[in-house]
Design a protein around this motif. Structure first.
Motif, PDB file in Angstrom:
ATOM      1  N   VAL A 111       0.810  -1.218   0.000  1.00  0.00           N
ATOM      2  CA  VAL A 111       0.000   0.000   0.000  1.00  0.00           C
ATOM      3  C   VAL A 111       0.845   1.270   0.000  1.00  0.00           C
ATOM      4  O   VAL A 111       0.675   2.150  -0.842  1.00  0.00           O
ATOM      5  N   SER A 112       1.750   1.360   0.972  1.00  0.00           N
ATOM      6  CA  SER A 112       2.522   2.603   1.067  1.00  0.00           C
ATOM      7  C   SER A 112       3.968   2.429   0.613  1.00  0.00           C
ATOM      8  O   SER A 112       4.799   3.307   0.823  1.00  0.00           O
ATOM      9  N   GLY A 113       4.261   1.281  -0.015  1.00  0.00           N
ATOM     10  CA  GLY A 113       5.630   1.024  -0.467  1.00  0.00           C
ATOM     11  C   GLY A 113       6.038   1.971  -1.588  1.00  0.00           C
ATOM     12  O   GLY A 113       5.186   2.481  -2.323  1.00  0.00           O
ATOM     13  N   PRO A 114       7.359   2.200  -1.731  1.00  0.00           N
ATOM     14  CA  PRO A 114       7.841   3.114  -2.780  1.00  0.00           C
ATOM     15  C   PRO A 114       7.500   2.582  -4.172  1.00  0.00           C
ATOM     16  O   PRO A 114       7.694   1.398  -4.473  1.00  0.00           O
ATOM     17  N   GLU A 115       7.030   3.477  -5.022  1.00  0.00           N
ATOM     18  CA  GLU A 115       6.537   3.057  -6.336  1.00  0.00           C
ATOM     19  C   GLU A 115       7.635   2.468  -7.218  1.00  0.00           C
ATOM     20  O   GLU A 115       7.388   1.541  -7.983  1.00  0.00           O
ATOM     21  N   GLU A 116       8.876   3.000  -7.071  1.00  0.00           N
ATOM     22  CA  GLU A 116       9.944   2.481  -7.931  1.00  0.00           C
ATOM     23  C   GLU A 116      10.291   1.039  -7.597  1.00  0.00           C
ATOM     24  O   GLU A 116      11.000   0.370  -8.355  1.00  0.00           O
ATOM     25  N   TYR A 132      16.635  -6.941  -2.738  1.00  0.00           N
ATOM     26  CA  TYR A 132      15.684  -7.253  -1.667  1.00  0.00           C
ATOM     27  C   TYR A 132      14.429  -6.394  -1.602  1.00  0.00           C
ATOM     28  O   TYR A 132      13.395  -6.839  -1.115  1.00  0.00           O
ATOM     29  N   LEU A 133      14.531  -5.143  -2.049  1.00  0.00           N
ATOM     30  CA  LEU A 133      13.445  -4.228  -1.721  1.00  0.00           C
ATOM     31  C   LEU A 133      12.125  -4.590  -2.401  1.00  0.00           C
ATOM     32  O   LEU A 133      11.061  -4.547  -1.763  1.00  0.00           O
ATOM     33  N   GLY A 134      12.201  -4.950  -3.666  1.00  0.00           N
ATOM     34  CA  GLY A 134      10.967  -5.300  -4.366  1.00  0.00           C
ATOM     35  C   GLY A 134      10.227  -6.444  -3.706  1.00  0.00           C
ATOM     36  O   GLY A 134       8.996  -6.424  -3.548  1.00  0.00           O
ATOM     37  N   LYS A 135      10.986  -7.470  -3.288  1.00  0.00           N
ATOM     38  CA  LYS A 135      10.365  -8.642  -2.651  1.00  0.00           C
ATOM     39  C   LYS A 135       9.752  -8.292  -1.300  1.00  0.00           C
ATOM     40  O   LYS A 135       8.744  -8.883  -0.893  1.00  0.00           O
ATOM     41  N   LEU A 136      10.399  -7.344  -0.597  1.00  0.00           N
ATOM     42  CA  LEU A 136       9.845  -6.927   0.692  1.00  0.00           C
ATOM     43  C   LEU A 136       8.599  -6.064   0.502  1.00  0.00           C
ATOM     44  O   LEU A 136       7.621  -6.181   1.234  1.00  0.00           O
ATOM     45  N   VAL A 137       8.659  -5.190  -0.519  1.00  0.00           N
ATOM     46  CA  VAL A 137       7.507  -4.321  -0.777  1.00  0.00           C
ATOM     47  C   VAL A 137       6.278  -5.156  -1.151  1.00  0.00           C
ATOM     48  O   VAL A 137       5.181  -4.938  -0.650  1.00  0.00           O
TER      49      VAL A 137
END
Lengths: 593, 593
Positions: A92-97, A148-153
């Motif tokens: 929901v509030s994760g960074p769009e990139e 990692y970030l995409g998978k966490l988002v």
């Protein structure tokens, strides 16, 4: 034990109590299209009610299991988690990139409440993932973010926060887990951590641990702590999972509540060291950790709101159904539902008023975070940053304290049935009790409020906030609506008490910190009661003027109840703050075994 | 998790706060030799600490088991119960003509606290036996007394109270269990009861049930209820056990706390009817039940005190041992024990002050019962009877409310460890939660206080008590001891608030009962806080003048802490009483699903 998200109350609180609408109107939220707010929240409410709520009791009864260094969650939980990820709720509030929806933190705050309300043990998992996302996004290298970030988002992988060790709880600086520099730029981590929430589970194929550790040449205390990303499974260059890393759950706690949330002891380094990647700079881990913790503190405050609302809904339903005795003035022939008895009404109104006040305090914190992140005006951003910092300890401590109080009232309304586990009221009472403890005990929040937040800029952020509360009270008085009863005078008394104690503490901070610390907890409560009372009044004023609010008078009734029944504690709380230090003199002679 | 009976505090409370010494000196306690008080209590403390306390955690973990219509208690419990009977603890206040020791109820009140403190689930069993003894002794026929009373007094057999049915909780008059007259003068009982504490167990070879039921021709409501003695095993003329009676446990509840105390569903009449013997007269069972309940209500209040003291002892020990962070002004080199932090001190003092206040209120109720039973002066007896009646709902509700509050603070002081079951703090939090519910919810106690006790004799007993409190406050002021700080003025404010609200409620009782009922709960709390604060002050004054009190100044510190930190809530509580009724207007529109 069904759960229905109270979307009307939530929208009023978010838009008019917490100020989201005004912030959007002032352009502080960038290009956020507030038209979608209600729609997103309605959908979140459905997911909470339909998918998460039915698993709450299952999770409590079944708990989790640790076998062969693997944690298994309760039946239905992995499936519900997959649906959660698929529906996009983690993002929901994760960074769009990185694949997030980039919605305001305020919307995510509401969602956090809904997850906690429907299933607190479940909601805790993404709460920690979001903290991990914050830390990685703010402090991580581009390389780590890419992996990692995409998978966490998305939530495909979950995150953990690993601070606590047996000798290092509130005193994080005392931790002993050690990190050694490896030749390839990575680190090897050795040591063990306790109380690690969702330290292991079977809901995702990888877990990304965020571990605080100390380098061999690090300074003592909090200035020698570094933050490492330690994946459960190493990740290959192509994104596929590689070898199992040397970090394992070695025990799980038998807890009072949130049974379905695994609380693990984690062991690192028994097989040569867990491979870790530095986040930010060496010895600057506390800074990264504060990023995670501030997010988590607001989230825990929202758990308090969520569990309170759930306890209220359940007690209300019971009080409407359960018949015992005749109420005075009853015109029926048989027994009356117990909601007809004044004492039960009083308890229910208390539950609802406390919940509503805490809700708006938490949402207001989130709105401040949004403004701080999105406004184009640096002055506005700075003020909002200070506002969020000021509100965070209040959001955390006030909301979680009332969470336990409201859950206890919920048990009481159920009478003997409240003590029987299958009723469910007792689970809320048990679950709620962790929230005043973790992510910094409420005593620590009060100290943070007094020593770091109140004192910042000579109290500037406090005075700005109290000025706004003064405006609300004037509006209540100007409304001349007799339905407000003594709302105006009671809130005025509370605000005056808060103003006086703020000055008193600011003075003491300079001269005698221990005296200020002695009064920190009642000060935080006084702040919460005043702010909460004014927030409910602001919502009542708004409701009277808005189109489409069903029975706006009920919000006036609620604001009045809070002012007359809760905010009136201000006088006693002021005395508690001011007399605290002398009251503790001689305490040592009393406090002997 | 050891337990040590706080005999010094208890003796000061009993003799000087609750007035046992003055009553003995005035000759109101007949031939009671008060020299033995300390000795009896020391011994009781040893039994509680050595035998009962070690079984508390075992009982919580193991719980009880129902198989083949028989309940098995936790390992070690039957043996401990036998030791209890052998040591004579069941017979402390039992009537001498039936083998009891005939000691004052006040001594037994202290013992009840000690049993609850060391092992609440265990102490509950004899608590109910004592209620049964009261009912049988007061209302039973000589024949029934001859057969059953001696065995109940010794504890060889235990007693139960069977009121509750699914539709009849607080509303006892709604019960449906039926009794049929048999040709031989006995009765056959048919029906089922729920929530029956120790309804079955394996600690004794017989159980004597006291069952409320309705005759076929009985009037509706509470005026058609009769009380029956229903033994688990019938008793032959020679006192040996005969046939198994038709009363069986058919289910046990899975509860939040007191796991070791079986809470049974009881089934009567599946095999032709349980044989019962009438106690007192037909349709006059409620009168007998009130005899049992008043005793039990004080006992439950003492459970509140006991669990609070246990939670305090455990939190204190933890705070002395657990090291985290440096306290401000610390001169040590490493971390300090958390008791050095002002906020922890504040919590511990709050726990101890609330516990001490509730203790004296409960003991004072027991002393009034003793005077009512033993004084040779009928006027003194009448006044004491009214005093006991007035104090009972306060003793029950105030003590059990603070019991849950203190247990919650105990969890908080433990931090994360408080949420882990093996620590034990969480058990107190769970166990404590039943006490505000059973034997009449605390809401019912408040209604009882306002409608039946306050209003009795136009408030005469209330004014007499408030006059005594006025005297204590004058003594505090006359002491001119600066260590009392603002104790005098704060207690004076509280007493003034209590006086005004008492008058307000007396007035409302005549005109608008619902308005009075709306304020009943805050009124009871105000009463408890004022009475408790004055009690601690009286004890402090006494301690200063007594020989042999170690560090008497600590009692002044404690009284002052209560007055300045707890009794200051009086102003808000007064507002809560007075504004309650208008605050509930419009509540129905708020309280919708």
């Amino acid at each position: 034990m069904t759960y229905r998200a109270p979307i009307d109350d939530i929208l009023l609180s978010l838009n008019h109590g917490a100020g989201l609408q005004a912030a959007v109107a002032a352009g502080h939220l960038g290009d956020y299209d507030s038209e979608i707010t209600a729609q997103v929240l309605e959908e979140a409410g459905k997911f909470a009610g339909d998918i998460l709520a039915p698993l709450n009791r299952v999770g409590d009864k079944h708990g989790i299991e640790l076998k062969h260094n693997k944690v298994t969650t309760a039946p239905g939980w992995p499936d519900a988690y997959q649906r959660w990820v698929a529906a996009g709720w983690n993002a929901v509030s994760g960074p769009e990139e990185f694949g997030g929806q980039g919605l305001p933190a305020a919307l995510n705050a509401v969602c956090t409440e809904l997850w906690a309300s429907s299933n607190m043990a479940f909601g805790l998992c993404p709460l920690l993932t979001l903290s991990a996302i914050d830390a990685l996004h703010t402090h991580g290298s581009d390389e780590l973010k890419t992996i990692y970030l995409g998978k966490l988002v998305s939530g495909e992988w979950t995150g953990t926060m690993q601070l606590t060790e047996p000798q290092a709880g509130s005193d994080v600086g005392a931790l002993r887990t050690r990190a050694e520099r490896a030749a390839d730029g990575t680190y090897k981590i050795f040591g063990s951590k306790i109380f690690i929430t969702y330290g292991d589970h079977d809901m995702t194929d990888n877990i990304v641990h965020f571990v605080l550790a100390r380098l061999p040449d690090a300074p003592a205390g909090t200035k020698g702590i570094s933050l490492f990303l330690v994946p459960k499974f190493l990740v290959n260059a192509d994104g596929t999972l590689g070898a199992r890393n040397d970090i394992f759950p070695s025990g799980v706690e038998h807890k009072l509540g949130i049974h379905a949330s695994p609380t693990c002891t984690m062991q690192m380094g028994d097989q040569g060291g867990a491979i870790g990647y530095l986040i930010g700079e060496e010895n600057r881990g506390m800074q990264c950790m504060f990023t995670m913790m501030n997010h988590a503190r607001l989230g825990v405050g929202l758990e308090g709101v969520g569990i309170a609302d759930r306890a209220y809904q359940q007690a209300l339903a019971y009080a409407q159904e359960r018949k015992q005795g005749r109420a005075i003035g009853s015109t029926g022939t048989g027994s009356d539902p117990i909601i007809k008895h004044p004492d039960v009404k009083r308890m229910l109104l208390t539950m609802r008023a406390l919940t509503g006040a805490a809700r708006t305090i938490c949402y207001a914190t989130a709105v401040a975070l949004d403004i701080a992140a999105r406004s184009s005006d640096p002055k506005v951003r700075a003020a909002a940053t200070a506002r969020a910092a000021l509100l965070t300890p209040i959001a955390k401590a006030f909301s979680t304290d009332i969470g336990t109080e409201v859950a206890s009232l919920g048990v009481q309304i159920h009478g003997g049935m409240g003590f029987i586990e299958e009723t469910g009221a007792a689970q809320h009472y048990r679950d709620a009790r962790i929230a005043p403890i973790y992510e910094g005990t409420n005593g620590i929040q009060a100290i943070d409020l007094v020593t770091r937040k109140l004192g910042a800029n000579s109290g500037e952020s406090v005075w700005a906030l109290l000025g706004e509360l003064d405006g609300i009270i004037k509006d209540v008085e100007a409304s001349n609506d007799p339905a407000f009863g003594a709302t105006g005078p009671r809130l005025r008394d509370a605000l005056d008490a808060l103003t006086r104690t703020s000055k008193y503490l600011l003075e003491k901070l300079g001269s005698s910190t221990n005296d200020a610390l002695a009064g920190a907890t009642p000060y935080l409560r006084l702040f919460g009661a005043t702010l909460g009372g004014c927030s409910l009044a602001a919502e009542a004023l708004a409701a009277r003027n808005l189109d489409g609010v069903a029975e706006p008078a009920r919000y006036v009734t609620l604001a009045r109840f809070f002012a007359e029944n809760v905010a009136v504690q201000a006088g006693a709380l002021e005395r508690n703050v001011v007399d605290a230090a002398t009251g503790l003199q001689g305490a040592d002679a009393v406090l002997t075994a």
